[in-house]
Design an enzyme around this catalytic site. Structure first.
Site, PDB file in Angstrom:
ATOM      1  N   GLY A  87       0.840  -1.180   0.000  1.00  0.00           N
ATOM      2  CA  GLY A  87       0.000   0.000   0.000  1.00  0.00           C
ATOM      3  C   GLY A  87       0.879   1.235   0.000  1.00  0.00           C
ATOM      4  CD  GLN A 114       3.707   5.773   2.517  1.00  0.00           C
ATOM      5  OE1 GLN A 114       2.661   5.199   2.238  1.00  0.00           O
ATOM      6  NE2 GLN A 114       4.795   5.124   2.926  1.00  0.00           N
ATOM      7  CB  CYS A 154       6.260   2.092   6.961  1.00  0.00           C
ATOM      8  SG  CYS A 154       5.677   3.645   6.238  1.00  0.00           S
ATOM      9  CG  LEU A 155       6.560   1.202   0.852  1.00  0.00           C
ATOM     10  CD1 LEU A 155       5.984   1.475  -0.530  1.00  0.00           C
ATOM     11  CD2 LEU A 155       7.471  -0.013   0.829  1.00  0.00           C
ATOM     12  CG  HIS A 202       0.531   0.885   7.296  1.00  0.00           C
ATOM     13  ND1 HIS A 202       1.601   0.491   8.071  1.00  0.00           N
ATOM     14  CD2 HIS A 202       1.052   1.729   6.351  1.00  0.00           C
ATOM     15  CE1 HIS A 202       2.709   1.077   7.630  1.00  0.00           C
ATOM     16  NE2 HIS A 202       2.401   1.834   6.586  1.00  0.00           N
ATOM     17  CD  GLU A 203      -0.746   2.336   2.977  1.00  0.00           C
ATOM     18  OE1 GLU A 203      -0.433   3.527   2.830  1.00  0.00           O
ATOM     19  OE2 GLU A 203       0.094   1.426   3.102  1.00  0.00           O
ATOM     20  CG  HIS A 256       0.965   6.554   5.788  1.00  0.00           C
ATOM     21  ND1 HIS A 256       2.140   7.117   6.237  1.00  0.00           N
ATOM     22  CD2 HIS A 256       1.265   5.264   5.475  1.00  0.00           C
ATOM     23  CE1 HIS A 256       3.108   6.216   6.202  1.00  0.00           C
ATOM     24  NE2 HIS A 256       2.610   5.081   5.750  1.00  0.00           N
TER      25      HIS A 256
END
Length: 221
Positions: free
Chosen positions: A81, A86, A132-133, A174-175, A178
């Site tokens: 995701g 991001q 996480c990216l 998670h997304e 963000h």
């Protein structure tokens, strides 16, 4: 969010696109084929720490192009995701390509999401490693509920209801975090947060090198 290490994607799984089942779907989504790679923001950057603004430009070419770029960036970075902040865009928007615990692949995007999770008496929290990216190379155990529902809109303003279980429910949570200016680091104790940041410091150069190699293989370097 990072792809779970034992849940790699393929083109021959059961797939739901924007919540609807499809007979077949490519390993690299069409959006990623059209997109351009964007730099992934890293924890500590201002755009990751503030709430995102609602999407208003439904149907605009700029929104479609952003979604395409996010899909390519997510795949190059090996994510499940990716939220708009991001890639530096402070909008309430995320994309996903994630397997649930039953092996169903979920692919899509969601604008202006509103998350619902079971109440305290009905929820089951699962402790599982999460990455996480924007925290490249780090992973820590984070408790998340094993079910989630997110309501929002597609890029043209059509309403969507996306339901997730297992790892996909984790991805949706998670997304959505963000878009409120939070990363999974904000859910950790001080000690675990410091350990995650140490992991990132030790491993991020290797992560960045891997992204560059995958981008080159796609002919997008």
């Amino acid at each position: 969010m990072s792809v779970h290490p034992v849940r790699s994607r393929s083109a021959d799984r059961r797939v739901r696109v924007q919540g609807r089942p499809v007979d077949a779907y490519p390993a690299l989504p069409p959006e990623a084929e059209r997109g351009s790679f964007r730099r992934v923001t890293v924890t500590g950057e201002e755009v990751l720490g503030r709430p995102c603004q609602k999407v208003t430009g439904f149907g605009a070419p700029e929104l479609s192009a952003l979604i395409d770029d996010m899909f390519l960036t997510m795949h190059v970075a090996e994510g499940a995701g990716l939220a708009a902040n991001q890639v530096g865009a402070g909008l309430r928007l995320f994309v996903y390509d994630c397997l649930d615990d039953d092996g169903v692949r979920h692919v899509g995007h969601l604008a202006n999401p509103v998350l619902s999770v079971p109440g305290p008496q009905d929820r089951r929290l699962v402790d599982e490693f999460e990455g996480c990216l924007s925290v490249p190379g780090a992973a820590k155990v984070v408790p998340r509920t094993d079910r989630a529902v997110v309501r929002g809109f597609d890029k043209d303003g059509a309403p969507l209801v996306i339901e997730g279980t297992g790892y996909f429910a984790r991805c949706l949570q998670h997304e959505t975090d963000h878009l409120s200016g939070r990363t999974y680091l904000d859910r950790l104790t001080g000690r675990d947060r410091r350990d995650a940041l140490r992991q990132m410091t030790d491993r991020q150069e290797g992560v960045f090198a891997g992204r560059a190699e995958r981008l080159a293989r796609l002919g997008r370097a």
